[in-house]
Design a protein around this motif. Structure first.
Motif, PDB file in Angstrom:
ATOM      1  N   PHE A  39      15.952  44.661-101.133  1.00 59.33           N
ATOM      2  CA  PHE A  39      16.661  43.514-100.585  1.00 59.33           C
ATOM      3  C   PHE A  39      15.875  42.252-100.936  1.00 59.33           C
ATOM      4  CE2 PHE A  39      18.325  46.259 -96.826  1.00 59.33           C
ATOM      5  CZ  PHE A  39      19.276  46.825 -97.670  1.00 59.33           C
ATOM      6  N   HIS A  40      16.579  41.150-101.050  1.00 58.62           N
ATOM      7  CA  HIS A  40      15.916  39.905-101.421  1.00 58.62           C
ATOM      8  C   HIS A  40      15.242  39.216-100.241  1.00 58.62           C
ATOM      9  CE1 HIS A  40      17.732  38.992-105.623  1.00 58.62           C
ATOM     10  NE2 HIS A  40      17.656  40.294-105.427  1.00 58.62           N
ATOM     11  N   ASP A  41      15.580  39.628 -99.009  1.00 62.88           N
ATOM     12  CA  ASP A  41      14.961  39.035 -97.827  1.00 62.88           C
ATOM     13  C   ASP A  41      14.450  40.142 -96.917  1.00 62.88           C
ATOM     14  OD1 ASP A  41      15.418  36.167 -98.261  1.00 62.88           O
ATOM     15  OD2 ASP A  41      17.536  36.685 -98.075  1.00 62.88           O
ATOM     16  N   ASN A  42      13.481  39.788 -96.085  1.00 59.32           N
ATOM     17  CA  ASN A  42      12.911  40.759 -95.155  1.00 59.32           C
ATOM     18  C   ASN A  42      13.690  40.857 -93.851  1.00 59.32           C
ATOM     19  OD1 ASN A  42      10.772  41.339 -96.921  1.00 59.32           O
ATOM     20  ND2 ASN A  42       9.620  39.571 -96.168  1.00 59.32           N
ATOM     21  N   THR A  43      14.374  39.785 -93.478  1.00 54.68           N
ATOM     22  CA  THR A  43      15.111  39.731 -92.212  1.00 54.68           C
ATOM     23  C   THR A  43      16.440  39.011 -92.445  1.00 54.68           C
ATOM     24  OG1 THR A  43      13.022  39.618 -90.994  1.00 54.68           O
ATOM     25  CG2 THR A  43      15.012  38.998 -89.798  1.00 54.68           C
ATOM     26  N   TYR A  44      17.491  39.441 -91.711  1.00 54.37           N
ATOM     27  CA  TYR A  44      18.802  38.816 -91.865  1.00 54.37           C
ATOM     28  C   TYR A  44      19.334  38.411 -90.487  1.00 54.37           C
ATOM     29  CZ  TYR A  44      18.601  40.495 -96.612  1.00 54.37           C
ATOM     30  OH  TYR A  44      18.214  40.716 -97.907  1.00 54.37           O
ATOM     31  N   PHE A  45      20.023  37.267 -90.474  1.00 45.86           N
ATOM     32  CA  PHE A  45      20.612  36.736 -89.254  1.00 45.86           C
ATOM     33  C   PHE A  45      22.126  36.841 -89.380  1.00 45.86           C
ATOM     34  CE2 PHE A  45      16.625  34.531 -90.015  1.00 45.86           C
ATOM     35  CZ  PHE A  45      15.953  34.775 -88.823  1.00 45.86           C
ATOM     36  N   VAL A  57      26.699  41.318 -94.365  1.00 43.44           N
ATOM     37  CA  VAL A  57      26.104  42.160 -93.329  1.00 43.44           C
ATOM     38  C   VAL A  57      27.227  42.698 -92.442  1.00 43.44           C
ATOM     39  CG1 VAL A  57      24.583  42.200 -91.322  1.00 43.44           C
ATOM     40  CG2 VAL A  57      23.922  40.931 -93.370  1.00 43.44           C
ATOM     41  N   PRO A  58      27.358  44.011 -92.313  1.00 42.81           N
ATOM     42  CA  PRO A  58      28.444  44.557 -91.489  1.00 42.81           C
ATOM     43  C   PRO A  58      28.322  44.112 -90.027  1.00 42.81           C
ATOM     44  CG  PRO A  58      27.437  46.265 -92.849  1.00 42.81           C
ATOM     45  CD  PRO A  58      26.567  45.066 -92.944  1.00 42.81           C
ATOM     46  N   PRO A  78      15.722  44.321 -90.601  1.00 47.85           N
ATOM     47  CA  PRO A  78      16.243  43.966 -89.272  1.00 47.85           C
ATOM     48  C   PRO A  78      17.304  42.874 -89.348  1.00 47.85           C
ATOM     49  CG  PRO A  78      14.021  43.113 -89.588  1.00 47.85           C
ATOM     50  CD  PRO A  78      14.295  43.987 -90.753  1.00 47.85           C
ATOM     51  N   VAL A  79      18.251  42.951 -88.431  1.00 46.39           N
ATOM     52  CA  VAL A  79      19.305  41.949 -88.297  1.00 46.39           C
ATOM     53  C   VAL A  79      19.163  41.296 -86.917  1.00 46.39           C
ATOM     54  CG1 VAL A  79      21.793  41.543 -88.143  1.00 46.39           C
ATOM     55  CG2 VAL A  79      20.868  43.120 -89.857  1.00 46.39           C
ATOM     56  N   ILE A  80      19.083  39.982 -86.898  1.00 44.82           N
ATOM     57  CA  ILE A  80      18.859  39.233 -85.668  1.00 44.82           C
ATOM     58  C   ILE A  80      20.118  38.434 -85.339  1.00 44.82           C
ATOM     59  CG2 ILE A  80      17.435  37.489 -84.539  1.00 44.82           C
ATOM     60  CD1 ILE A  80      15.176  38.285 -86.419  1.00 44.82           C
ATOM     61  N   GLU A  81      20.556  38.539 -84.099  1.00 47.28           N
ATOM     62  CA  GLU A  81      21.772  37.842 -83.657  1.00 47.28           C
ATOM     63  C   GLU A  81      21.403  36.812 -82.600  1.00 47.28           C
ATOM     64  OE1 GLU A  81      26.204  38.896 -81.890  1.00 47.28           O
ATOM     65  OE2 GLU A  81      24.515  40.251 -81.604  1.00 47.28           O
ATOM     66  N   THR A 125      25.684  36.768 -92.220  1.00 50.52           N
ATOM     67  CA  THR A 125      25.117  36.334 -93.498  1.00 50.52           C
ATOM     68  C   THR A 125      25.403  37.419 -94.528  1.00 50.52           C
ATOM     69  OG1 THR A 125      23.125  35.494 -94.571  1.00 50.52           O
ATOM     70  CG2 THR A 125      22.838  37.349 -93.109  1.00 50.52           C
ATOM     71  N   SER A 126      24.821  37.289 -95.695  1.00 53.89           N
ATOM     72  CA  SER A 126      25.003  38.280 -96.762  1.00 53.89           C
ATOM     73  C   SER A 126      23.662  38.834 -97.195  1.00 53.89           C
ATOM     74  CB  SER A 126      25.730  37.654 -97.963  1.00 53.89           C
ATOM     75  OG  SER A 126      24.993  36.566 -98.478  1.00 53.89           O
ATOM     76  N   VAL A 127      23.707  40.008 -97.809  1.00 52.02           N
ATOM     77  CA  VAL A 127      22.510  40.694 -98.302  1.00 52.02           C
ATOM     78  C   VAL A 127      22.621  40.820 -99.811  1.00 52.02           C
ATOM     79  CG1 VAL A 127      21.122  42.792 -98.238  1.00 52.02           C
ATOM     80  CG2 VAL A 127      22.265  41.996 -96.174  1.00 52.02           C
ATOM     81  N   THR A 128      21.606  40.355-100.508  1.00 51.77           N
ATOM     82  CA  THR A 128      21.547  40.513-101.966  1.00 51.77           C
ATOM     83  C   THR A 128      20.594  41.655-102.295  1.00 51.77           C
ATOM     84  OG1 THR A 128      21.958  38.166-102.313  1.00 51.77           O
ATOM     85  CG2 THR A 128      21.018  39.393-104.159  1.00 51.77           C
ATOM     86  N   THR A 129      21.104  42.620-103.054  1.00 54.10           N
ATOM     87  CA  THR A 129      20.332  43.812-103.416  1.00 54.10           C
ATOM     88  C   THR A 129      20.193  43.869-104.932  1.00 54.10           C
ATOM     89  OG1 THR A 129      21.240  44.999-101.533  1.00 54.10           O
ATOM     90  CG2 THR A 129      20.152  46.310-103.231  1.00 54.10           C
ATOM     91  N   THR A 130      19.002  44.130-105.409  1.00 57.28           N
ATOM     92  CA  THR A 130      18.758  44.351-106.840  1.00 57.28           C
ATOM     93  C   THR A 130      18.453  45.830-107.064  1.00 57.28           C
ATOM     94  OG1 THR A 130      17.978  42.128-107.319  1.00 57.28           O
ATOM     95  CG2 THR A 130      17.223  43.867-108.785  1.00 57.28           C
TER      96      THR A 130
END
Length: 871
Positions: free
Chosen positions: A135-141, A206-207, A240-243, A144-149
């Protein structure tokens, strides 16, 4: 009979059923063969049958039938009810029978028919494919979207097609890997060439279910027909996903028409904005505007932020730029204006308007940023007219300094004058912007007036015959030549000592001087760390030097190196015994070793540095102390390099002296050993007369129809091989034993540079060019150097080793030994502590060791080989 292939790589031809068929095959059933396609050619070869493999058929009524393959890989199922069956296999050693169809492989059984089945096993896809992902980021809020390589690599030597990804097999909440964005890894999949790789970047939302699980996951396995083949590489990633945090959208533009709007052509792309949390200074959120001028800041704490825009932009309005983040987020429009780039100016100021030539020159370098943005600055000094201490350069020049707009930094530098011209000394250098690496560097330069001053240098040179470190009666060194180089401006001065060993230089320009000595009778002034003494001359009291000369280390210090064996293989450990004997009357401190000065690839002693096993003999250490009459013995270890096999031998040539890395007076030691197994090599030699000396073969330069001979030694060697040049000047040698040779060319020719007649033969092809000039016809080799009638010939090369009537094997060994011995003598330094007789003894002993099976005893080898070796 109907035929079904479990994988469509082979048929049931004679390849698949090369063994004897069963005497009475079942009428309604299945017979087959199971093999491991080890060479991946798609068909069964000898030795590929799988014995003991478990074969399972699941019928239309869910009935399970099992059997085991025999020693020939054959198996059979009899009495099966007609219908469709699904085969599966359980094999030892990790072998897998892969499904070739997306819907899985099936076998159809009909009444009174025997169906043939060929099951081709191969290595699991986890061994054929490698997959990396992140994943391009360590944490998601959320949201948002997730970019995967993803990076897929084919590790085999054959293409792999139809690679798919099967993700989220467990239907876990918060999982990625489904939907149209993953279509590239479904359907027909992707194909990787042999050794090929493919990088994919996939963006997922992010689902919503990740809000409750608190994380987003990616679980995928990869294989052709991944729905059925589950033995491929597996990838797992989660974050992790933070809301419950806020969001703010900022739109940036340049209001060029002053209508208080951001028109379509006024959006600013690529502007970097930082949001500083006013309640937590350590918290900084960064964003960059897109083509539409927008930045979406996600996951913000619900508090106030201070916005900062980076150059080359600034906010158009003055005052603080605040962003307030509430529950439902918000947006703002910000107008920007361009700011001028960083512009650093340099000035040099001397501490006084003029300096005397012996004084320390001090000057300040001032850097001022007159531009509109901050920048990092690096500075590099280039002042050859001054001796500036190294710590000043480290402290001032080789660091990065950040200059804000309007900021000034001053560096102070000081040093002695090394040289000057036209009554002035020059200081100079350059600087550049560390955050703008492609910006050309800017120079700075200044000069200051210098007033010439003078001084004197006197000294005493003596021969320290009693080795007490001080001059005594009768030890004056009369007639010694003293040379002094240096001063400002630079000059060369020469004097000769009087009967009392004294000398003087008067009226020398002030500055630093290097003083060297030349004495009769081989006496040498040893100076630690260098070959000269250094002293500074200034006005007032004359500078004074006292130099005590000693006998050369090459005479006083005896050094030997000895291998523990006479033959090695590549990678073997060599134990080297080093012996240092002090034959003088004084202590020799700080002895270092300098080995493999020529950096030969087959030599021990390192190509750049000595290994740790050399201990205090390494130049970076205190060195070894050897007292008068004492012998110091050390044992070091090295490993035989691969290149030694190419040249059929491993060598060690070392020089020993206090700080041998600096001096030119040392004791030498040499040893060598055989490294059998090197293949004969070849050489394509071009012989030419470069009439216009442009190092280009022009028409008419090539010398044809002349004989070229490869000799084991330049002066006293024997003939090893010969060839004749063609009309284009080429002489081709093949099948020549590995080693070094010296060439001779027939006719009225001589080498333009005699040292350029050397040829190295290894298991590669050498391409030397011999530049010739007209000269006397060299003497022809004696009869003893001619190949015997009927001698070996290889591709036009006459190999002249067989000429004594002895056996071929013995002659080959003799030839290699003589070649090696000749090379050793040829490389022995002039200052070696061994006499010619001692060298012959060492080499004769090595020859004896290598010929241990000979009828000639060890002590007789000196007589057999002595003449050739001594020559």
């Amino acid at each position: 009979m109907a035929t079904a292939a479990a994988l469509l790589f082979a048929t049931t031809s004679g390849v698949a059923f090369a063994q004897d068929d069963p005497a009475e095959p079942p009428r309604t059933g299945v017979i087959g063969v199971l093999y491991a396609d080890k060479d991946r050619n798609g068909e069964q070869d000898s030795g590929e049958a799988i014995s003991g493999g478990e074969v399972t058929l699941v019928g239309p009524d869910s009935a399970v039938h099992k059997t085991t393959s025999d020693a020939d890989g054959k198996f059979a199922f009899a009495g099966l009810a007609p219908g469709t069956y699904k085969p599966s296999y359980a094999l030892a050693g990790g072998w897998v029978v892969h499904h070739a169809k997306p819907e899985g492989d099936v076998v159809t059984v009909t009444e009174n028919t025997t169906t043939e089945l060929v099951a081709r096993a191969e290595r699991p896809y986890s061994e054929q494919l490698r997959v990396f992902g992140f994943f391009h980021d360590n944490t998601y809020f959320y949201p948002t979207s997730v970019t995967t390589t993803l990076i897929l690599i084919n590790t085999t030597d054959r293409p792999i097609s139809g690679i798919q990804a099967r993700c989220d097999r467990k239907n876990a909440p918060g999982a990625l890997g489904r939907g149209p964005r993953w279509d590239v890894l479904s359907g027909e999949g992707i194909t990787l060439a042999a050794g090929g790789r493919r990088t994919l970047t996939i963006v997922d939302d992010v689902p919503e279910s990740a809000r409750t699980t608190g994380k987003v996951t990616l679980d995928c396995d990869f294989a052709p027909n991944a729905g059925w083949n589950t033995d491929g590489p597996v990838l797992h990633e989660d974050a992790p996903v933070i809301e419950g945090r806020g969001k703010h959208t900022m739109i940036l533009g340049e209001d060029r028409n002053a209508n208080s709007l951001i028109d379509a052509d006024e959006a600013i792309s690529g502007a970097k904005v930082l949001l500083h949390d006013t309640t937590n200074p350590a918290s900084v959120i960064e964003g960059t505007s897109g083509p539409d001028g927008k930045i979406e800041f996600i996951g913000l704490e619900k508090t106030d932020y201070r916005a900062e825009v980076r150059a080359p932009w600034s906010f158009a309005s003055d005052g603080p730029q605040l962003v307030r983040v509430a529950d439902h987020g918000g947006s703002s429009v910000r107008f920007l204006k361009p700011v001028p780039p960083a512009d650093v100016r340099a000035t040099v100021t001397f501490s006084k308007p003029r300096f005397e030539s012996h004084e320390t020159v001090q000057w300040d370098l001032t850097l001022t940023n007159v531009g509109g943005e901050s920048t990092g600055v690096w500075v590099q000094g280039d002042s050859p007219d001054m001796d500036i201490p190294g710590e000043q350069w480290e402290h001032h020049w080789r660091r990065f300094t950040t200059l804000a707009p309007g900021e000034t930094r001053t560096f102070t530098v000081a040093g002695k004058i090394r040289d000057y011209r036209n009554g002035k000394v020059i200081v100079s250098g350059s600087y550049g912007y560390s955050d703008q690496p492609h910006t050309p560097r800017k120079p700075f330069r200044a000069e200051v007036e210098i007033v010439q001053t003078e001084g004197a240098l006197t000294g005493l040179v003596y021969l320290d015959k009693n080795n007490n470190g001080q001059p005594d009666p009768g030890e004056a060194a009369a007639g010694a030549v003293v040379e002094a180089n240096g001063g400002a401006p630079y000059g060369y001065h020469k004097a000769t000592t009087d009967a009392d060993g004294r000398y003087s230089f008067n009226g020398l320009p002030a500055g630093g001087y290097s003083v060297g000595y030349t004495l009769a009778g081989g006496w040498i002034v040893h100076v630690p760390g260098d070959v000269v003494q250094k002293i500074r001359v200034e006005p007032g009291r004359p500078a004074q030097l006292v130099a005590g000369a000693q006998r050369p280390y090459a005479e006083v210090l005896k050094a030997t190196v000895q291998f523990d064996r006479t033959s090695y293989a590549v990678g073997d450990e060599v134990k080297i015994t080093v012996r240092l004997t002090n034959r003088g009357g004084y202590v020799i401190n700080g002895v270092h070793a300098l080995c493999n000065r020529d950096r030969q690839t087959n030599n021990l002693g390192g190509r750049h540095f000595l290994a740790d096993s050399w201990g205090d003999l390494r130049p970076s250490t205190k060195g070894v102390t050897v007292g008068p009459g004492e012998t110091v013995t050390l044992v070091v270890t090295e490993v035989v390099p691969y290149e030694a096999r190419k040249r059929n031998r491993v060598e060690l040539l070392c020089e020993f002296a206090p700080q041998a890395e600096f001096g030119r007076d040392f004791a030498s030691a040499y040893d060598w050993a055989n490294v059998p197994g090197g293949r004969p090599g070849s050489a394509n030699v071009l012989v030419a007369y470069d009439k216009d000396e442009d190092y280009v073969i022009d028409p008419g330069d090539a010398i044809g129809n002349v004989r070229v001979r490869l000799m084991s030694h330049r002066e006293n060697g024997f003939l090893v091989a010969e060839a004749t040049t063609d009309v284009w000047g080429w002489a081709r040698f093949t099948g020549v034993p590995a080693g070094s040779y010296w060439a001779e060319v027939d006719g009225p020719w001589k080498f333009r540079n005699q040292n350029a007649s050397a040829v190295w033969i290894s298991d590669d092809v050498a391409w030397p060019v011999f530049w010739m000039v007209p000269g006397p016809d060299p003497a022809q080799p004696g009869a003893g150097d001619q190949p015997a009638t009927g001698g070996a010939s290889n591709g036009g090369t006459k190999v002249a080793l067989a000429r004594t009537g002895a056996g071929v094997l013995g002659l080959a060994v003799l030839g290699v030994l003589l070649l090696t011995a000749g090379t050793a003598l040829r490389r022995w330094p002039r200052h070696s502590a061994l006499s010619e007789t001692e060298r012959v003894g060492v080499l004769s002993g090595r020859l004896a060791d290598a010929c241990g099976g000979s009828d000639v005893g060890r002590h007789d080898h000196r007589g057999v080989f002595g003449g050739s070796v001594a020559g």
